[in-house]
Design a protein around this motif. Structure first.
Motif, PDB file in Angstrom:
ATOM      1  N   ALA A  13       7.606   8.930 -10.270  1.00 52.34           N
ATOM      2  CA  ALA A  13       6.243   8.514 -10.681  1.00 52.34           C
ATOM      3  C   ALA A  13       5.969   6.935 -10.820  1.00 52.34           C
ATOM      4  CB  ALA A  13       5.641   9.426 -12.070  1.00 52.34           C
ATOM      5  N   PRO A  14       6.640   6.192 -10.189  1.00 51.34           N
ATOM      6  CA  PRO A  14       6.925   4.534 -10.281  1.00 51.34           C
ATOM      7  C   PRO A  14       5.535   3.922  -9.810  1.00 51.34           C
ATOM      8  CG  PRO A  14       7.841   5.166  -8.333  1.00 51.34           C
ATOM      9  CD  PRO A  14       7.434   6.422  -8.962  1.00 51.34           C
ATOM     10  N   VAL A  15       5.130   2.849 -10.373  1.00 48.69           N
ATOM     11  CA  VAL A  15       3.923   1.930  -9.831  1.00 48.69           C
ATOM     12  C   VAL A  15       4.906   0.747  -8.910  1.00 48.69           C
ATOM     13  CG1 VAL A  15       2.183   0.400 -10.455  1.00 48.69           C
ATOM     14  CG2 VAL A  15       2.718   2.395 -11.673  1.00 48.69           C
ATOM     15  N   LEU A  16       4.245   0.718  -7.739  1.00 50.54           N
ATOM     16  CA  LEU A  16       4.588  -0.338  -6.850  1.00 50.54           C
ATOM     17  C   LEU A  16       3.547  -1.136  -6.562  1.00 50.54           C
ATOM     18  CD1 LEU A  16       7.231  -1.322  -5.210  1.00 50.54           C
ATOM     19  CD2 LEU A  16       6.277   0.108  -3.246  1.00 50.54           C
ATOM     20  N   GLN A  17       3.447  -2.479  -6.931  1.00 57.16           N
ATOM     21  CA  GLN A  17       2.469  -3.218  -6.397  1.00 57.16           C
ATOM     22  C   GLN A  17       2.933  -4.748  -6.359  1.00 57.16           C
ATOM     23  OE1 GLN A  17      -0.443  -2.551  -9.702  1.00 57.16           O
ATOM     24  NE2 GLN A  17       0.681  -4.085 -11.098  1.00 57.16           N
ATOM     25  N   GLU A  43       2.023  -5.694   0.858  1.00 49.83           N
ATOM     26  CA  GLU A  43       2.144  -5.941   2.229  1.00 49.83           C
ATOM     27  C   GLU A  43       3.408  -5.145   2.832  1.00 49.83           C
ATOM     28  OE1 GLU A  43       1.511  -9.466   5.437  1.00 49.83           O
ATOM     29  OE2 GLU A  43       1.700  -9.969   3.402  1.00 49.83           O
ATOM     30  N   VAL A  44       2.954  -4.372   3.832  1.00 44.74           N
ATOM     31  CA  VAL A  44       4.331  -3.555   4.595  1.00 44.74           C
ATOM     32  C   VAL A  44       4.115  -3.863   6.000  1.00 44.74           C
ATOM     33  CG1 VAL A  44       5.146  -1.528   4.710  1.00 44.74           C
ATOM     34  CG2 VAL A  44       3.856  -1.960   2.843  1.00 44.74           C
ATOM     35  N   ASP A  45       5.182  -4.766   6.519  1.00 41.85           N
ATOM     36  CA  ASP A  45       4.831  -5.218   7.870  1.00 41.85           C
ATOM     37  C   ASP A  45       6.265  -5.360   8.718  1.00 41.85           C
ATOM     38  OD1 ASP A  45       5.333  -8.414   8.239  1.00 41.85           O
ATOM     39  OD2 ASP A  45       4.819  -7.528   6.186  1.00 41.85           O
ATOM     40  N   GLY A  46       6.053  -5.120   9.953  1.00 40.07           N
ATOM     41  CA  GLY A  46       7.465  -5.704  10.737  1.00 40.07           C
ATOM     42  C   GLY A  46       8.679  -4.554  10.511  1.00 40.07           C
ATOM     43  N   ASN A  47       8.351  -3.496  10.243  1.00 41.92           N
ATOM     44  CA  ASN A  47       9.254  -2.460   9.989  1.00 41.92           C
ATOM     45  C   ASN A  47       9.700  -1.494  11.167  1.00 41.92           C
ATOM     46  OD1 ASN A  47       9.726  -2.658   6.981  1.00 41.92           O
ATOM     47  ND2 ASN A  47       7.834  -2.476   6.891  1.00 41.92           N
ATOM     48  N   ARG A  48      10.845  -1.210  11.413  1.00 43.76           N
ATOM     49  CA  ARG A  48      11.321  -0.297  12.815  1.00 43.76           C
ATOM     50  C   ARG A  48      10.552   0.794  12.954  1.00 43.76           C
ATOM     51  NH1 ARG A  48      17.400  -2.377  14.494  1.00 43.76           N
ATOM     52  NH2 ARG A  48      16.646  -4.496  14.875  1.00 43.76           N
ATOM     53  N   GLU A  61      -0.781   7.774  -5.008  1.00 45.79           N
ATOM     54  CA  GLU A  61      -2.133   7.274  -4.840  1.00 45.79           C
ATOM     55  C   GLU A  61      -2.026   5.912  -4.001  1.00 45.79           C
ATOM     56  OE1 GLU A  61      -4.518   4.711  -8.147  1.00 45.79           O
ATOM     57  OE2 GLU A  61      -3.984   6.405  -8.662  1.00 45.79           O
ATOM     58  N   ILE A  62      -2.433   5.580  -2.858  1.00 47.50           N
ATOM     59  CA  ILE A  62      -2.309   4.517  -2.154  1.00 47.50           C
ATOM     60  C   ILE A  62      -3.500   3.750  -1.892  1.00 47.50           C
ATOM     61  CG2 ILE A  62      -1.378   3.570   0.130  1.00 47.50           C
ATOM     62  CD1 ILE A  62       0.086   6.419   0.638  1.00 47.50           C
ATOM     63  N   SER A  63      -3.558   2.349  -2.434  1.00 43.61           N
ATOM     64  CA  SER A  63      -4.804   1.657  -2.337  1.00 43.61           C
ATOM     65  C   SER A  63      -4.581   0.174  -1.992  1.00 43.61           C
ATOM     66  CB  SER A  63      -5.624   2.014  -3.576  1.00 43.61           C
ATOM     67  OG  SER A  63      -5.004   1.585  -4.980  1.00 43.61           O
ATOM     68  N   ASP A  64      -5.489  -0.297  -1.462  1.00 42.08           N
ATOM     69  CA  ASP A  64      -5.571  -1.863  -1.327  1.00 42.08           C
ATOM     70  C   ASP A  64      -4.135  -2.360  -0.668  1.00 42.08           C
ATOM     71  OD1 ASP A  64      -8.117  -2.160  -2.175  1.00 42.08           O
ATOM     72  OD2 ASP A  64      -7.370  -1.843  -4.147  1.00 42.08           O
ATOM     73  N   ASN A  65      -3.459  -1.828   0.209  1.00 37.56           N
ATOM     74  CA  ASN A  65      -2.390  -2.193   0.828  1.00 37.56           C
ATOM     75  C   ASN A  65      -2.647  -2.750   2.223  1.00 37.56           C
ATOM     76  OD1 ASN A  65      -0.078  -1.322  -0.929  1.00 37.56           O
ATOM     77  ND2 ASN A  65      -1.290   0.474  -0.628  1.00 37.56           N
ATOM     78  N   ALA A  66      -1.823  -3.949   2.774  1.00 38.99           N
ATOM     79  CA  ALA A  66      -2.006  -4.302   4.039  1.00 38.99           C
ATOM     80  C   ALA A  66      -0.682  -3.800   4.912  1.00 38.99           C
ATOM     81  CB  ALA A  66      -1.846  -5.821   4.048  1.00 38.99           C
ATOM     82  N   VAL A  67      -1.029  -3.054   5.724  1.00 45.59           N
ATOM     83  CA  VAL A  67      -0.060  -2.196   6.507  1.00 45.59           C
ATOM     84  C   VAL A  67      -0.079  -2.464   7.972  1.00 45.59           C
ATOM     85  CG1 VAL A  67       1.273   0.010   7.061  1.00 45.59           C
ATOM     86  CG2 VAL A  67       0.079  -0.536   4.677  1.00 45.59           C
ATOM     87  N   HIS A  68       0.915  -3.304   8.667  1.00 50.77           N
ATOM     88  CA  HIS A  68       0.384  -3.925   9.798  1.00 50.77           C
ATOM     89  C   HIS A  68       1.687  -4.239  10.499  1.00 50.77           C
ATOM     90  CE1 HIS A  68       0.986  -7.937   8.871  1.00 50.77           C
ATOM     91  NE2 HIS A  68       0.737  -7.655   7.651  1.00 50.77           N
TER      92      HIS A  68
END
Length: 84
Positions: A13-17, A43-48, A61-68
């Motif tokens: 139950a961690p917080v990753l921000q 920001e999560v990007d460029g993953n295979r 709980e997922i919010s306000d992330n840039a996933v591209h």
């Protein structure tokens, strides 16, 4: 072997921000088991694979992330996962 940037499983139950997860050989963030992680402002990007993979019985709980710009889907929800 695909390797996630960060993986949460079991009853985690961690917080990753405020992180940048990029160019991993697997998903940027992998959430499984019964994890209830809070994932926000990353920001999560460029993953295979996927930017985020939520599976099993995870309820993050997922919010306000840039996933591209990931090779597969941005956020994939599978099995009985219920992200908020």
């Amino acid at each position: 072997m695909a390797v996630a940037g960060i993986q949460f499983s079991g009853a985690a139950a961690p917080v990753l921000q405020n992180n940048r997860l990029r160019q991993n050989n697997g998903a940027g963030i992998l959430i499984g088991g019964q994890a209830t992680a809070v994932i926000r402002r990353n920001e999560v990007d460029g993953n295979r694979e996927q930017g985020m993979m939520v599976s099993e019985h995870a309820k993050p709980e997922i919010s306000d992330n840039a996933v591209h710009s990931n090779d597969k889907t941005g956020i994939r929800v599978a099995q009985n996962a219920e992200p908020d």
